[in-house]
Design an enzyme around this catalytic site. Structure first.
Site, short mmCIF file in Angstrom:
data_model
loop_
_atom_site.label_atom_id
_atom_site.label_comp_id
_atom_site.label_asym_id
_atom_site.label_seq_id
_atom_site.Cartn_x
_atom_site.Cartn_y
_atom_site.Cartn_z
N ARG A 11 34.69 1.40 -61.19
CA ARG A 11 35.34 1.93 -60.06
C ARG A 11 35.13 1.42 -58.61
O ARG A 11 35.98 1.37 -58.11
CB ARG A 11 34.51 3.46 -59.97
CG ARG A 11 35.08 4.31 -61.04
CD ARG A 11 34.08 5.29 -61.48
NE ARG A 11 33.44 4.55 -62.35
CZ ARG A 11 33.57 4.89 -63.98
NH1 ARG A 11 34.29 5.60 -64.27
NH2 ARG A 11 33.02 4.10 -64.69
N THR A 12 33.92 0.94 -58.65
CA THR A 12 33.53 0.51 -57.24
C THR A 12 34.24 -0.84 -57.15
O THR A 12 35.08 -1.05 -55.89
CB THR A 12 31.84 0.14 -57.18
OG1 THR A 12 31.25 1.20 -57.37
CG2 THR A 12 31.66 -0.29 -55.79
N LYS A 40 24.01 -21.74 -62.46
CA LYS A 40 23.48 -23.03 -62.26
C LYS A 40 22.36 -22.80 -61.56
O LYS A 40 21.67 -23.99 -61.00
CB LYS A 40 24.48 -23.86 -61.57
CG LYS A 40 25.63 -24.26 -62.41
CD LYS A 40 26.48 -25.51 -61.77
CE LYS A 40 27.81 -25.24 -61.26
NZ LYS A 40 28.51 -26.43 -60.48
N ARG A 61 27.82 -6.52 -55.30
CA ARG A 61 26.94 -5.98 -56.22
C ARG A 61 26.11 -6.55 -57.00
O ARG A 61 26.34 -7.72 -57.43
CB ARG A 61 27.85 -5.23 -57.11
CG ARG A 61 27.02 -4.75 -58.28
CD ARG A 61 27.79 -3.82 -59.19
NE ARG A 61 27.94 -2.63 -58.39
CZ ARG A 61 28.26 -1.18 -59.05
NH1 ARG A 61 28.84 -1.38 -60.30
NH2 ARG A 61 28.85 -0.32 -58.23
N HIS A 89 23.52 2.73 -52.86
CA HIS A 89 24.80 2.57 -53.20
C HIS A 89 25.57 3.15 -52.19
O HIS A 89 26.10 4.34 -52.39
CB HIS A 89 25.31 2.90 -54.77
CG HIS A 89 26.32 2.67 -55.12
ND1 HIS A 89 27.48 2.02 -54.39
CD2 HIS A 89 27.22 2.75 -56.43
CE1 HIS A 89 28.57 2.07 -55.07
NE2 HIS A 89 28.48 2.36 -56.33
C1 NCD Z 1 27.03 4.10 -60.35
C2 NCD Z 1 26.52 2.47 -60.16
O1 NCD Z 1 26.89 1.43 -60.33
O2 NCD Z 1 25.34 2.82 -59.66
N1 NCD Z 1 28.36 3.74 -60.68
C3 NCD Z 1 29.30 3.58 -59.59
O3 NCD Z 1 29.24 2.76 -58.84
N2 NCD Z 1 30.20 4.64 -59.58
C4 NCD Z 1 26.58 4.85 -61.27
C5 NCD Z 1 25.91 4.52 -62.62
O4 NCD Z 1 26.09 3.17 -63.09
O5 NCD Z 1 25.60 5.34 -63.26
#
Ligand code: NCD
Length: 255
Positions: A11-12, A40, A61, A89
């Protein structure tokens, strides 16, 4: 915009990339966690600072914290945290508030239950932090669903830590929002099933206009067989992530 996703994401990442493309911008990305010089032995900081030479916005991320990078970052580049380990997040919290606002027309005077892995869920950390910016406007109830006894560092009025699933069940008929999230098993040495999972009886006990949220990916805590109940806004929440990120990107261009 460059996306550097070194932990799994559906999703993100796709909502960020779609948001930028819909706004008429362009996107580059590192194809997969092992497809860059990270494999590396390059530090995350060096990888991200290098990617920033090719883009105006870098969305990261990672499993490492990146929040302290703000100070060392060049002023012309924008770094967005798309989830850092068990830390934060923030854009998910913005998207989640948007989903709540869309249903209720406000993000105040609500009773919000947050149920999940209080220690390791970064979506819960950011949601509670964003709610804490305006203390006393909502009542927030937190239930830890891992088997560990974890003490959430809460410090805003009207925020209650629930001790048991029974306590949550008693509260359900009074809640406007129930926010669920999976046990973050990739961050645990020992994995256990969640202490609470949604049932038809729970849904029936809730107010007709209440919503049940989950940032995804969902697991046992919110089974898809329940999706015919309109209280569950799981996919709408994923779509709202796109709109919220479009708004965020526009806002950053305009300022
Ligand atoms: C979440 C995350 O990656 O922290 N997902 C997201 O970004 N929608 C939640 C999760 O992984 O549980």
């Amino acid at each position: 915009m460059a996306t550097v996703f070194l932990e799994p994401s559906t999703r993100t990442r796709l909502s960020f990339e779609t948001a930028m493309l819909k706004l008429g911008g362009k996107v580059i990305s590192i194809p997969e966690p092992n497809g860059s010089s990270r494999a590396k032995g390059e530090t995350l900081y060096d990888t991200v600072a290098t990617v920033a030479q090719y883009a105006d916005i870098v969305v990261v991320r990672s499993s490492e914290p990146i929040s302290e990078w703000g100070q060392v970052w060049s002023k012309t580049k924008l770094l967005i945290n798309a989830g850092d380990g068990n830390g934060q997040h923030p854009t998910q919290a913005i998207a989640d508030l948007y989903t709540i606002w869309k249903r209720f027309g406000r993000i105040s005077k609500l009773r919000i239950g947050i149920v999940g892995d209080l220690e390791d869920s970064r979506t819960i950390h950011s949601l509670t932090d964003i709610l804490r910016l305006r203390p006393q406007t909502n009542e927030v109830f937190l239930l830890n669903t891992t088997q560990n006894d974890y003490h959430y560092p809460f410090d805003f009025d009207g925020n209650h830590i629930l001790k048991s699933c029974e306590e949550l069940e008693e509260l359900l008929p009074t809640l406007d929002v129930l926010y669920t999230n999976r046990v973050q098993e990739e961050r645990k040495l020992q994995v256990s099933a969640p202490k609470f999972f949604m049932t038809r009886e729970h849904l029936a006990a809730m107010k007709p206009n209440a919503i049940v949220m989950n940032p995804g990916p969902r697991r046992e805590e919110l089974h898809r067989l329940l999706d015919d109940d309109p209280k569950i806004v799981f996919f709408e929440q994923a779509r709202n992530g796109l709109y919220a990120r479009m708004a965020l990107l526009l806002h950053t261009f305009e300022n």
